[in-house]
Design an enzyme around this catalytic site. Structure first.
Site, short mmCIF file in Angstrom:
data_model
loop_
_atom_site.label_atom_id
_atom_site.label_comp_id
_atom_site.label_asym_id
_atom_site.label_seq_id
_atom_site.Cartn_x
_atom_site.Cartn_y
_atom_site.Cartn_z
CD GLU A 46 -2.51 1.13 3.01
OE1 GLU A 46 -1.85 0.12 3.80
OE2 GLU A 46 -3.41 1.68 3.15
CE LYS A 117 -7.07 0.41 3.97
NZ LYS A 117 -5.91 1.12 4.30
CB CYS A 150 -3.89 -2.38 4.21
SG CYS A 150 -2.94 -2.47 5.77
CB VAL A 177 0.61 -0.73 12.08
CG1 VAL A 177 1.42 0.08 11.11
CG2 VAL A 177 -0.77 -0.23 12.19
#
Ligand code: ACM
Length: 281
Positions: A46, A117, A150, A177
């Site tokens: 991404e 997204k 993501c 993350v």
């Protein structure tokens, strides 16, 4: 569904994106794509040429480019043609209605496709406009490839709609993350009988008083939920594997059970509602 006989080589390029170092990051993806000998599909992370932790929406706008008319489109198209690969990467997309966190896919014949997204994560909600269309499935020489980005993984509807639209492979550019996605893709792939290529990045971004560590561990998971190839958490790596697409065309769980045919959408009305209902029997 007819069985495919295509056995493409698919995978990811995991690397450290350096914030704002557009030319350097372009050189990195070029080098990694050139090293991915024989790949039919290669997925990059991404926001793979800009970096992730923008200071504010104005900074996003400075780096954003219109789909099909900016440096990322040019780079990806040229690379896909020259190396005869299908390539996907995330980028900030400029439009007059705001900037989207998007991914583009380039096929070797020079065509480009786009996805915005749908499920923005955390501060992305302050920086980007949420996606405004269904995720696409694209017919490529590597098979039928669906795009998600993501945090879309957290919403099973995303992978499901791609499977319903015929995706055999989900290309999943990521800047992860949190620690769950790599394990959770087991389920996204098993419940939909699809392959998924999660291309994550590595490294740390410290910007505007914030520090983000990206979790690496990019992977390819198959329709049985098995991980076929996986990177470490902190090293640059190109992971490739030959996959039998027929596995993604057979949606049976057992001879009597089928993942897609056995759904009961007439009883899933609340799934399509904008607000949660809280309606108890
Ligand atoms: C994410 O969606 N970049 C976590």
């Amino acid at each position: 569904m007819r069985k495919e006989e295509v056995v493409p080589k698919i995978g990811f390029a995991q690397y450290e994106v350096e914030f704002g170092e557009y030319d350097k990051n372009t050189a990195t993806i070029t080098r990694l794509a050139e090293s991915a000998k024989g790949a039919d599909l290669l997925v990059f992370p991404e926001l793979g040429l800009t970096g992730y932790e923008f200071k504010d929406a104005r900074e996003v706008e400075r780096y954003a480019e219109p789909f099909g008319a900016g440096p990322t489109s040019e780079t990806l198209k040229k690379l896909a043609k020259r190396l005869k690969m299908t390539l996907a990467i995330g980028y900030p997309e400029y439009t007059t209605r705001g900037c989207f966190n998007s991914a583009m896919l380039a096929t070797p014949d020079g065509k480009l496709h786009n996805y915005r997204k749908l499920h923005l994560f955390s501060r992305e909600k302050e920086l980007f406009t949420p996606g405004d269309a269904e995720p696409p499935v694209i017919k490529t020489p590597a098979g039928r490839v669906g795009l998600m980005i993501c945090f879309d993984w957290f919403f099973p509807e995303t992978a499901r709609i791609l499977a319903l639209k015929g995706a055999q492979i989900i290309a999943h550019p990521s800047n992860l993350v949190l620690n769950w996605c790599q394990r959770a893709m087991f389920c996204r792939c098993l419940e939909n009988a699809v392959f998924a290529v999660t291309a994550n990045r590595i490294g740390v971004e410290t910007r505007a008083g914030r520090k983000l560590r990206f979790t690496g561990a990019s992977q390819v998971v198959d329709p049985k939920g098995d991980t076929l190839v996986k990177a470490t958490e902190a090293e640059e790596y190109v992971g490739l594997v030959d996959v039998d697409l027929a596995l993604a065309d057979d949606k049976h769980v057992t001879p009597l059970d089928d993942r897609l045919e056995d759904r009961r959408p007439e009883h899933y009305g609340a799934l399509a509602e904008a607000q949660t209902q809280g309606t108890l029997a």
